[in-house]
Design a protein around this motif. Structure first.
Motif, PDB file in Angstrom:
ATOM      1  N   VAL A 152       0.835  -1.218   0.000  1.00 19.33           N
ATOM      2  CA  VAL A 152       0.000   0.000   0.000  1.00 19.33           C
ATOM      3  C   VAL A 152       0.859   1.254   0.000  1.00 19.33           C
ATOM      4  O   VAL A 152       0.365   2.358   0.276  1.00 19.33           O
ATOM      5  N   ASP A 153       2.174   1.078  -0.272  1.00 21.68           N
ATOM      6  CA  ASP A 153       3.110   2.201  -0.401  1.00 21.68           C
ATOM      7  C   ASP A 153       3.193   3.038   0.871  1.00 21.68           C
ATOM      8  O   ASP A 153       3.131   4.263   0.844  1.00 21.68           O
ATOM      9  N   VAL A 154       3.333   2.332   2.008  1.00 23.80           N
ATOM     10  CA  VAL A 154       3.495   3.006   3.293  1.00 23.80           C
ATOM     11  C   VAL A 154       4.840   2.594   3.872  1.00 23.80           C
ATOM     12  O   VAL A 154       5.194   1.406   3.882  1.00 23.80           O
ATOM     13  N   ASP A 155       5.580   3.559   4.365  1.00 22.88           N
ATOM     14  CA  ASP A 155       6.882   3.299   4.989  1.00 22.88           C
ATOM     15  C   ASP A 155       6.644   2.930   6.442  1.00 22.88           C
ATOM     16  O   ASP A 155       6.444   3.797   7.296  1.00 22.88           O
ATOM     17  N   ALA A 156       6.651   1.625   6.746  1.00 19.46           N
ATOM     18  CA  ALA A 156       6.363   1.144   8.098  1.00 19.46           C
ATOM     19  C   ALA A 156       7.644   0.715   8.788  1.00 19.46           C
ATOM     20  O   ALA A 156       8.588   0.258   8.132  1.00 19.46           O
ATOM     21  N   PRO A 157       7.718   0.828  10.122  1.00 21.69           N
ATOM     22  CA  PRO A 157       8.908   0.387  10.840  1.00 21.69           C
ATOM     23  C   PRO A 157       9.080  -1.114  10.769  1.00 21.69           C
ATOM     24  O   PRO A 157       8.095  -1.864  10.730  1.00 21.69           O
ATOM     25  N   VAL A 158      10.325  -1.556  10.742  1.00 24.61           N
ATOM     26  CA  VAL A 158      10.631  -2.981  10.697  1.00 24.61           C
ATOM     27  C   VAL A 158      10.696  -3.526  12.115  1.00 24.61           C
ATOM     28  O   VAL A 158      11.208  -2.884  13.028  1.00 24.61           O
ATOM     29  N   GLY A 159      10.155  -4.742  12.309  1.00 21.26           N
ATOM     30  CA  GLY A 159      10.329  -5.419  13.580  1.00 21.26           C
ATOM     31  C   GLY A 159       9.122  -5.432  14.480  1.00 21.26           C
ATOM     32  O   GLY A 159       9.124  -6.119  15.495  1.00 21.26           O
ATOM     33  N   GLY A 160       8.075  -4.691  14.153  1.00 19.94           N
ATOM     34  CA  GLY A 160       6.891  -4.714  14.980  1.00 19.94           C
ATOM     35  C   GLY A 160       6.055  -5.960  14.723  1.00 19.94           C
ATOM     36  O   GLY A 160       6.353  -6.770  13.839  1.00 19.94           O
ATOM     37  N   ASN A 161       4.975  -6.106  15.501  1.00 13.55           N
ATOM     38  CA  ASN A 161       4.071  -7.222  15.262  1.00 13.55           C
ATOM     39  C   ASN A 161       3.514  -7.110  13.848  1.00 13.55           C
ATOM     40  O   ASN A 161       2.949  -6.076  13.474  1.00 13.55           O
ATOM     41  N   LEU A 163       0.931  -8.306  12.245  1.00 11.77           N
ATOM     42  CA  LEU A 163      -0.505  -8.074  12.083  1.00 11.77           C
ATOM     43  C   LEU A 163      -0.858  -6.627  12.410  1.00 11.77           C
ATOM     44  O   LEU A 163      -1.586  -5.963  11.654  1.00 11.77           O
ATOM     45  N   VAL A 164      -0.311  -6.130  13.531  1.00 14.36           N
ATOM     46  CA  VAL A 164      -0.576  -4.740  13.918  1.00 14.36           C
ATOM     47  C   VAL A 164      -0.028  -3.778  12.870  1.00 14.36           C
ATOM     48  O   VAL A 164      -0.693  -2.811  12.472  1.00 14.36           O
ATOM     49  N   THR A 165       1.193  -4.046  12.412  1.00 21.52           N
ATOM     50  CA  THR A 165       1.813  -3.182  11.404  1.00 21.52           C
ATOM     51  C   THR A 165       1.014  -3.172  10.112  1.00 21.52           C
ATOM     52  O   THR A 165       0.833  -2.119   9.479  1.00 21.52           O
ATOM     53  N   ALA A 166       0.510  -4.341   9.707  1.00 24.28           N
ATOM     54  CA  ALA A 166      -0.271  -4.423   8.478  1.00 24.28           C
ATOM     55  C   ALA A 166      -1.565  -3.622   8.593  1.00 24.28           C
ATOM     56  O   ALA A 166      -1.943  -2.894   7.659  1.00 24.28           O
ATOM     57  N   VAL A 167      -2.251  -3.735   9.734  1.00 26.80           N
ATOM     58  CA  VAL A 167      -3.509  -3.007   9.928  1.00 26.80           C
ATOM     59  C   VAL A 167      -3.259  -1.499   9.914  1.00 26.80           C
ATOM     60  O   VAL A 167      -4.000  -0.730   9.272  1.00 26.80           O
ATOM     61  N   ARG A 168      -2.212  -1.065  10.584  1.00 26.88           N
ATOM     62  CA  ARG A 168      -1.895   0.370  10.614  1.00 26.88           C
ATOM     63  C   ARG A 168      -1.517   0.876   9.229  1.00 26.88           C
ATOM     64  O   ARG A 168      -1.883   2.000   8.841  1.00 26.88           O
ATOM     65  N   VAL A 170      -2.564  -0.204   6.339  1.00 32.62           N
ATOM     66  CA  VAL A 170      -3.773  -0.065   5.521  1.00 32.62           C
ATOM     67  C   VAL A 170      -4.520   1.217   5.889  1.00 32.62           C
ATOM     68  O   VAL A 170      -4.995   1.953   5.017  1.00 32.62           O
ATOM     69  N   SER A 171      -4.581   1.503   7.189  1.00 32.55           N
ATOM     70  CA  SER A 171      -5.294   2.715   7.617  1.00 32.55           C
ATOM     71  C   SER A 171      -4.535   3.988   7.239  1.00 32.55           C
ATOM     72  O   SER A 171      -5.137   5.052   7.099  1.00 32.55           O
ATOM     73  N   ASP A 172      -3.203   3.884   7.062  1.00 33.20           N
ATOM     74  CA  ASP A 172      -2.379   5.059   6.737  1.00 33.20           C
ATOM     75  C   ASP A 172      -2.117   5.201   5.240  1.00 33.20           C
ATOM     76  O   ASP A 172      -1.340   6.076   4.832  1.00 33.20           O
ATOM     77  N   ALA A 173      -2.723   4.347   4.437  1.00 32.47           N
ATOM     78  CA  ALA A 173      -2.448   4.369   3.003  1.00 32.47           C
ATOM     79  C   ALA A 173      -2.756   5.739   2.404  1.00 32.47           C
ATOM     80  O   ALA A 173      -3.784   6.359   2.708  1.00 32.47           O
ATOM     81  N   GLY A 174      -1.846   6.203   1.520  1.00 34.46           N
ATOM     82  CA  GLY A 174      -1.987   7.538   0.948  1.00 34.46           C
ATOM     83  C   GLY A 174      -2.503   7.518  -0.479  1.00 34.46           C
ATOM     84  O   GLY A 174      -3.126   6.549  -0.944  1.00 34.46           O
ATOM     85  N   SER A 175      -2.199   8.559  -1.205  1.00 35.92           N
ATOM     86  CA  SER A 175      -2.743   8.744  -2.547  1.00 35.92           C
ATOM     87  C   SER A 175      -2.156   7.769  -3.572  1.00 35.92           C
ATOM     88  O   SER A 175      -2.757   7.517  -4.612  1.00 35.92           O
TER      89      SER A 175
END
Length: 551
Positions: A152-161, A163-168, A170-175
């Motif tokens: 979804v083209d979101v820069d997420a931190p590496v190493g977190g849970n 499932l939680v990272t995936a849900v966040r 999706v909610s933070d997905a941009g243009s």
């Protein structure tokens, strides 16, 4: 000493490893090129997914792939960065930084190398099938979830849970989410459909090329891999202080365990794959495989790469492409090396969403649906082991998952063995005689061990009002120290209460243990040990008769 040196020599390469006959070399060359092309996008993707970077994935594929091919115990195994290793490394990178990964690779490689030298390779045979399937299912789920941010083209931190990272994410997905999801969809479609139309083409590479070219032509606003080195870095020893060693010892042990387990499982799967490989090419040496994988991770770490393992998917491609010897895996590494020196510019323009699509499809393909269904429908215990292992893999940690799965499997197995272990009161053989009601004959079956010993002994105590008890032990398949001690206490209790105990049929392999814990010493007389049931019952009847005449 000579035998020890000879056994160590078996763990090293030999002249028999090479077969340079034209037909064999040609088959290995074609197989190596094929698997190298397939491995390229995976090496990039696993490097990115672990948080170390795509360059580390390429270095690992080259260095570890070649070293493991030369020194490993399988002729057709292909090694390099894998999804399972990326899953383990991501939290490590988050906690200690990317610079810690080469150090862990060196430490873990040394541990695996020592394990191979200590001949621990066959230990993987003790991992139950439900644990393996649950472990694979959990890894597949984590790999898929880890790719959601890139998808979804979101820069997420590496190493977190994951499932939680995936849900966040999706909610933070941009243009740019439509562009990235479109790239993932195109990659998935090509990887799923192209093998049906043109099975000879490397679907994952074609998919990445198509999406990359389209993104360039359309000037898509997608995150790219970025700059890559145009050559291998020079090898160097990592800086290691005592404090850092203490911090990384645990992760290194976990990585070593994963590298050993995954590599041996991959080699075992490759040996059983349907192909026209001759029997000698199918066989693998698990101890030498550990030595090869240990050296591969160690060498990879020295070049700044990641820990390596045998890769089931790439090994399968290698076998199906017609590989005959180790030469194919070496060629696979050389193909990727050629990309590093000749094509880093185009590779740097690959969208991260394209690699995410490759890994998502790879994760789905990792799940062996028929095998998982078979495990879930065999027994409730097997289903529980699979589900628990998969759940712990996703929620906690891969190594913890294997440990928990083994504990649950062991507990269920012990419970099953305990249920199958029994003691039954039998009628005395032959025609009934006066006084037989004062004799109790008990037959022990199965295993007398800590899981069943107390229950079995208590049944003997409570299920008779006899003057003589005959313990028939010839059907006991196994006795442990707890079972032997329970039997000794049972004999002692019965004798103290005035009941004469006769023991029949102690197997020679059990005699020493039962003697040491005092079973024989607790008998009233040394002649109360019998090899024949008829003699034991005759003695019991004569004893009861003497008691009757005495009264």
């Amino acid at each position: 000493m000579t035998d020890y040196l000879r056994s160590m020599r078996d763990l090293l390469p030999s002249r028999d490893d090479l077969d340079l006959r034209p037909a064999t070399f040609r088959a290995d060359l074609l197989a190596g090129i094929t698997v190298g092309v397939v491995a390229l996008p995976l090496a990039l993707a696993f490097g990115v997914s672990s948080g170390v970077g795509p360059a580390a994935g390429l270095v690992t594929a080259v260095v570890a792939g070649i070293v493991a091919a030369v020194f490993g115990g399988s002729r057709v195994q292909v090694s390099g960065p894998t999804g399972a290793m990326a899953v383990v490394l991501a939290p490590l990178v988050a906690a200690h930084g990317a610079a810690s990964v080469p150090i862990v690779a060196v430490l873990a490689g040394a541990i695996v190398l020592v394990a191979g030298g200590a001949r621990l390779g066959r230990a993987v045979a003790f991992i139950p099938w439900p644990v393996v399937e649950g472990f694979t299912l959990g890894i597949a789920a984590i790999i898929f979830l880890q790719q959601v941010p890139a998808a979804v083209d979101v820069d997420a931190p590496v190493g977190g849970n994951p499932l939680v990272t995936a849900v966040r994410a999706v909610s933070d997905a941009g243009s740019a989410v439509a562009w990235s999801l479109g790239g993932v969809a195109v990659v998935a479609a090509i990887m799923l459909l192209l093998p049906r139309v043109a099975p000879g083409l490397p679907a994952s590479l074609v998919a990445v090329v198509v999406v990359t070219v389209a993104a360039e032509l359309l000037d898509a606003p997608l995150a790219r891999i970025g700059a890559l080195p145009d050559g291998l870095p020079a090898p160097s020893a990592p800086d290691l202080s005592l404090g850092l060693l203490r911090d990384l010892a645990g992760p290194a042990l976990a990585v070593a365990a994963l590298a050993a387990i995954e590599s041996l499982l991959s080699a075992r799967v490759a040996s059983a794959m349907p192909s026209d490989l001759p029997d000698d090419a199918r066989r693998y040496d698990p101890d030498r495989e550990l030595v090869g994988q240990g050296l591969a991770s160690l060498a990879s770490g020295l070049f700044g790469g990641m820990p390596a393992t045998g890769a089931i998917a790439r090994t399968a491609v290698n076998v199906r492409a017609g590989a005959r010897t180790r030469t194919a895996a070496v060629v696979h590494g050389l193909v990727i090396l050629g990309v590093i020196y000749l094509a880093t510019g185009p590779v740097a323009r690959i969208p991260l969403s394209a690699l995410a699509g490759v890994l998502m499809v790879t994760a789905v393909r990792m799940v062996n649906v028929p095998a998982s269904r078979a495990v879930l429908t065999t027994t409730r215990g097997s289903a529980l082991v699979l589900v628990v292992t998969a759940a712990v893999t996703i929620a906690v940690d891969l190594i913890d998952a294997v440990q928990v799965g083994l504990v649950v499997a062991a507990f269920l197995t012990l419970r099953s063995v305990a249920k199958a272990s029994s003691v039954d009161r039998e009628p005395l053989p032959g025609p009934a005689q006066p006084g037989d009601e004062h004799i109790a004959l008990f037959r022990f079956d199965g295993a007398l061990f800590f899981g069943a010993a107390e229950r079995i002994a208590e049944k003997v105590r409570s299920d008779h009002d006899a003057h003589v008890v005959v313990l028939r032990l010839s059907q006991l398949r196994m006795i442990d120290a707890t079972g032997a001690n329970a039997l000794a206490e049972l004999v002692a209790d019965l004798e103290r209460s005035g009941v004469t105990v006769l023991v029949k049929g102690i197997q020679p392999r059990h005699l020493q243990m039962l003697t040491r814990v005092g079973v024989l010493d607790n008998l009233r007389h040394e002649e109360h040990l019998f090899e024949s049931l008829d003699l034991a019952v005759a003695h019991a009847r004569s004893h009861v008769a003497r008691e009757g005449s005495a009264r």
